[in-house]
Scaffold this motif. Structure first.
Motif, short mmCIF file in Angstrom:
data_model
loop_
_atom_site.label_atom_id
_atom_site.label_comp_id
_atom_site.label_asym_id
_atom_site.label_seq_id
_atom_site.Cartn_x
_atom_site.Cartn_y
_atom_site.Cartn_z
N GLN A 53 0.81 -1.21 0.00
CA GLN A 53 0.00 0.00 0.00
C GLN A 53 0.84 1.27 0.00
O GLN A 53 0.32 2.36 -0.17
CB GLN A 53 -0.93 0.02 1.22
CG GLN A 53 -1.86 -1.16 1.29
CD GLN A 53 -2.74 -1.26 0.07
OE1 GLN A 53 -3.36 -0.29 -0.34
NE2 GLN A 53 -2.77 -2.44 -0.54
N GLY A 54 2.15 1.13 0.19
CA GLY A 54 3.03 2.29 0.27
C GLY A 54 3.70 2.62 -1.04
O GLY A 54 3.51 1.95 -2.06
N VAL A 55 4.47 3.67 -1.00
CA VAL A 55 5.30 4.07 -2.14
C VAL A 55 6.69 4.41 -1.63
O VAL A 55 6.87 4.68 -0.44
CB VAL A 55 4.72 5.30 -2.90
CG1 VAL A 55 3.35 5.01 -3.46
CG2 VAL A 55 4.70 6.53 -2.04
N VAL A 56 7.65 4.38 -2.54
CA VAL A 56 9.01 4.82 -2.24
C VAL A 56 9.30 6.02 -3.12
O VAL A 56 9.02 6.00 -4.32
CB VAL A 56 10.04 3.70 -2.53
CG1 VAL A 56 11.46 4.24 -2.44
CG2 VAL A 56 9.86 2.55 -1.57
N VAL A 57 9.84 7.07 -2.51
CA VAL A 57 10.30 8.23 -3.27
C VAL A 57 11.82 8.15 -3.27
O VAL A 57 12.45 8.27 -2.22
CB VAL A 57 9.81 9.57 -2.66
CG1 VAL A 57 10.30 10.74 -3.49
CG2 VAL A 57 8.29 9.57 -2.55
N ASP A 58 12.40 7.92 -4.44
CA ASP A 58 13.83 7.68 -4.59
C ASP A 58 14.50 8.96 -5.12
O ASP A 58 14.14 9.46 -6.19
CB ASP A 58 14.05 6.53 -5.57
CG ASP A 58 15.51 6.13 -5.71
OD1 ASP A 58 16.41 6.90 -5.30
OD2 ASP A 58 15.75 5.04 -6.26
N PRO A 64 13.16 13.23 -8.27
CA PRO A 64 12.63 12.11 -7.48
C PRO A 64 11.78 11.17 -8.34
O PRO A 64 11.05 11.61 -9.22
CB PRO A 64 11.76 12.80 -6.43
CG PRO A 64 12.21 14.21 -6.40
CD PRO A 64 12.71 14.52 -7.77
N VAL A 65 11.92 9.87 -8.06
CA VAL A 65 11.14 8.85 -8.76
C VAL A 65 10.27 8.15 -7.71
O VAL A 65 10.77 7.69 -6.69
CB VAL A 65 12.05 7.82 -9.45
CG1 VAL A 65 11.23 6.69 -10.07
CG2 VAL A 65 12.91 8.50 -10.50
N VAL A 66 8.95 8.10 -7.99
CA VAL A 66 8.00 7.47 -7.08
C VAL A 66 7.67 6.08 -7.61
O VAL A 66 7.30 5.92 -8.76
CB VAL A 66 6.71 8.31 -6.96
CG1 VAL A 66 5.71 7.62 -6.05
CG2 VAL A 66 7.04 9.71 -6.45
N THR A 67 7.83 5.08 -6.75
CA THR A 67 7.55 3.69 -7.11
C THR A 67 6.53 3.13 -6.13
O THR A 67 6.72 3.24 -4.91
CB THR A 67 8.84 2.84 -7.04
OG1 THR A 67 9.84 3.46 -7.84
CG2 THR A 67 8.60 1.43 -7.52
N ASP A 68 5.48 2.52 -6.66
CA ASP A 68 4.48 1.87 -5.81
C ASP A 68 5.06 0.62 -5.18
O ASP A 68 5.90 -0.05 -5.77
CB ASP A 68 3.24 1.48 -6.63
CG ASP A 68 2.44 2.69 -7.09
OD1 ASP A 68 2.48 3.71 -6.39
OD2 ASP A 68 1.79 2.59 -8.13
N GLY A 69 4.57 0.30 -3.95
CA GLY A 69 4.96 -0.94 -3.29
C GLY A 69 4.24 -2.11 -3.95
O GLY A 69 3.40 -1.90 -4.80
N PRO A 70 4.51 -3.35 -3.67
CA PRO A 70 5.55 -3.74 -2.72
C PRO A 70 6.94 -3.53 -3.30
O PRO A 70 7.09 -3.42 -4.50
CB PRO A 70 5.29 -5.23 -2.48
CG PRO A 70 4.62 -5.68 -3.72
CD PRO A 70 3.84 -4.50 -4.24
N TYR A 71 7.90 -3.46 -2.42
CA TYR A 71 9.25 -3.11 -2.81
C TYR A 71 10.01 -4.34 -3.25
O TYR A 71 9.63 -5.46 -2.96
CB TYR A 71 9.94 -2.43 -1.63
CG TYR A 71 9.03 -1.43 -0.97
CD1 TYR A 71 8.55 -0.35 -1.69
CD2 TYR A 71 8.58 -1.61 0.32
CE1 TYR A 71 7.67 0.56 -1.12
CE2 TYR A 71 7.71 -0.70 0.90
CZ TYR A 71 7.26 0.38 0.17
OH TYR A 71 6.39 1.26 0.72
N GLY A 72 11.13 -4.12 -3.90
CA GLY A 72 11.93 -5.22 -4.42
C GLY A 72 12.44 -6.16 -3.35
O GLY A 72 12.43 -7.37 -3.51
#
Length: 128
Positions: A53-58, A64-72
């Motif tokens: 349900q989260g996102v990562v802002v890299d 910045p690049v926003v990636t939806d979860g789930p994470y790698g």
């Protein structure tokens, strides 16, 4: 008194084990929270939504690049926290050893920096 954050870290396996016994875990966690309240050390306690349900802002690149979860990598998921106001790191560790959790989970104990430990710029006049 210093504040310490007890960061709940789990794996896919430990999280699955916790979910398999969620009713018992919730009951023992409620008792544990009551003990911390009675001891006057609990400032906050929160669980987090599922990683999907989260996102990562890299911020690795120029923008910045926003990636939806789930994470790698889901080897150690951050699932929640307890914020304690205790006299010492040792006391925080003692509370951490009593957290109800599943085999394979970990609790990271980190001191919260005080305001006077955070570098201040002359322009901010001590405001964060």
């Amino acid at each position: 008194m210093p504040k310490y954050l007890l960061i709940m870290r789990g794996t896919d396996e430990s999280n699955a084990a916790m979910m398999a016994d969620i009713d018992e875990l919730m009951a023992t966690t409620h008792q544990f929270i009551e003990e911390m309240v009675k001891a006057g050390v609990l400032l906050a306690a929160e669980g987090l939504d599922a990683p999907g349900q989260g996102v990562v802002v890299d911020f690795s690149g120029e923008t910045p690049v926003v990636t939806d979860g789930p994470y790698g990598e889901t080897k150690e998921l951050f699932g929640g926290f307890f914020l304690l106001d205790v006299a010492s790191k040792q006391e925080a560790v003692e509370w951490a050893t009593r957290v109800p959790t599943a085999r394979g989970a970990k609790i990271e104990v980190r001191r919260v920096a005080e305001a006077d430990e955070v570098p201040q710029s002359s322009e901010s006049n001590g405001q964060i």
